[in-house]
Motif scaffolding. Structure first.
Motif, short mmCIF file in Angstrom:
data_model
loop_
_atom_site.label_atom_id
_atom_site.label_comp_id
_atom_site.label_asym_id
_atom_site.label_seq_id
_atom_site.Cartn_x
_atom_site.Cartn_y
_atom_site.Cartn_z
N VAL A 35 8.01 15.50 2.25
CA VAL A 35 8.69 14.40 2.95
C VAL A 35 8.40 13.06 2.28
N LEU A 36 9.45 12.32 2.01
CA LEU A 36 9.32 10.99 1.42
C LEU A 36 9.84 9.95 2.40
N LYS A 37 9.02 8.94 2.68
CA LYS A 37 9.53 7.76 3.40
C LYS A 37 10.13 6.91 2.30
N VAL A 38 11.44 6.83 2.25
CA VAL A 38 12.12 6.15 1.15
C VAL A 38 11.70 4.68 1.10
N ALA A 39 11.41 4.22 -0.13
CA ALA A 39 10.89 2.86 -0.31
C ALA A 39 11.91 1.79 0.07
N HIS A 40 11.39 0.72 0.67
CA HIS A 40 12.13 -0.51 0.90
C HIS A 40 13.50 -0.30 1.54
N LYS B 250 10.27 15.08 -6.10
CA LYS B 250 11.19 16.12 -5.58
C LYS B 250 11.13 16.31 -4.07
N PRO B 251 11.39 15.25 -3.31
CA PRO B 251 11.26 15.39 -1.84
C PRO B 251 12.28 16.37 -1.26
N LYS B 252 11.80 17.22 -0.31
CA LYS B 252 12.74 18.11 0.39
C LYS B 252 13.49 17.30 1.44
N TYR B 253 12.73 16.42 2.10
CA TYR B 253 13.32 15.59 3.15
C TYR B 253 13.00 14.13 2.86
N ILE C 58 0.86 -1.19 0.00
CA ILE C 58 0.00 0.00 0.00
C ILE C 58 0.90 1.24 0.00
N VAL C 59 0.73 2.08 -1.01
CA VAL C 59 1.46 3.35 -1.07
C VAL C 59 0.47 4.46 -0.73
N LEU C 60 0.83 5.30 0.22
CA LEU C 60 -0.09 6.32 0.72
C LEU C 60 0.47 7.72 0.55
N GLU C 61 -0.39 8.59 0.07
CA GLU C 61 -0.05 10.01 0.04
C GLU C 61 -0.81 10.66 1.18
#
Ligand SMILES: [Zn+2]
Length: 298
Positions: free
Chosen positions: A215-220, A236-239, A181-184
């Motif tokens: 903010v991106l929770k980097v995958a895997h 284009k995540p800042k963090y 599940i990918v969530l925005e």
């Protein structure tokens, strides 16, 4: 008399050496790493995200004005400690608990959560496995009378002032990570993306629905089979936050992923270096600090 002073002097030296050793050891983890100091947080309306230190696993706690969402629950070994920590910050109920995909490092601790807190909605994929942690999770849900909900792509749900959108979910058992599940998530002027253990294939499929994120929770855990250049250019995540175990056997996060983030000037924070990473936002500004929670150790 002289002897007495010698002994005192000797003892002082020992105390000095002991405290030096103690403090030099504890500066391994910095207590505070604010990226922006003293942003104004309204106590009535705020966002806090805890990227919990669960070693080689994921567990993300989201708090908007004491309405709680949990994305994944670490490994089985983390369950008890997570319960203790969540109780210590006053949590009694989760509006949503999401098991992004049925792998031990994401759902392992969820049965502890299910037994110890009220849960309004429990979301996961339709992938059935015979892993012990999956069976434990199902048993716990059944015993606590909690319905398992399978969302669809493009479903949205609101939790207080947070708006969530399901960007991806699948029931393909061939590649369980790619089915995550990918969530925005949106909070006022800020956007967040939680990618679970998704892969470059899935990233390609959802490319058109991606927005720029703060903010991106980097995958895997920083795997080289996710975080494609195309995906990162679109978001284009800042963090970027990487949930990853110290000296893990996979060599995550991969240097190629760190290089790509670096090229985009994305600031990277890693749980193997900082323990639990805590993000605060007023819907405009974002502040990131860390806290040594030791949840992944006995
Ligand atoms: Zn994982």
């Amino acid at each position: 008399m002289k002897n007495k002073y010698n002994i005192i002097f000797f003892l002082l030296i020992i105390v000095f050496i002991a405290s030096y050793l103690y403090y030099s050891k504890s500066i391994d983890i910095k207590e505070e790493i604010p990226i922006k100091e003293n942003i104004e947080i309204n106590k009535e309306d705020y966002l806090k995200i805890y990227f919990m230190d669960v070693g080689q696993a994921d567990c993300i706690l989201i708090d908007n004005n004491k309405n709680y969402v949990l994305i994944d629950g670490g490994n089985t070994i983390d369950g008890k400690k997570l319960v203790k920590y969540f109780k210590s910050i006053g949590i009694e109920k989760f509006d949503y608990v999401i098991g992004t995909h049925p792998h031990e490092d994401h759902i392992g601790g969820l049965n502890f959560i299910i037994y110890n807190f009220k849960i309004d909605h429990f979301l996961t994929t339709n992938i059935k496995t015979d892993y012990k942690s999956y069976t434990n999770m199902l048993n716990a849900l059944e015993n606590e009378n909690i319905k398992l909900e399978i969302p669809n792509i493009n479903d949205t749900f609101k939790v207080n002032n947070l708006l969530f959108k399901v960007l991806y979910i699948d029931d393909n058992t061939e590649d369980i990570n790619a089915s995550s599940i990918v969530l925005e998530m949106n909070y006022k002027d800020t956007n967040y993306l939680f990618t679970a253990d998704t892969t470059t294939d899935t990233e390609k499929k959802i490319l058109d629905s991606l927005n720029e994120v703060d903010v991106l929770k980097v995958a895997h855990h920083g795997s080289q089979y996710a975080s494609s250049a195309q995906f990162l250019l679109k978001t284009k995540p800042k963090y970027a936050i990487i949930s990853v175990g110290k000296d893990n056997e996979y060599g995550y996060p991969k240097q190629v992923v760190l290089d790509k983030l670096n090229e985009l000037n994305t600031k990277v924070y890693r749980t193997d270096e900082l323990s639990t990473i805590i993000l605060s936002s007023n819907g405009k500004d974002i502040e990131i600090t860390n806290k040594y929670t030791d949840t992944n150790k006995e």
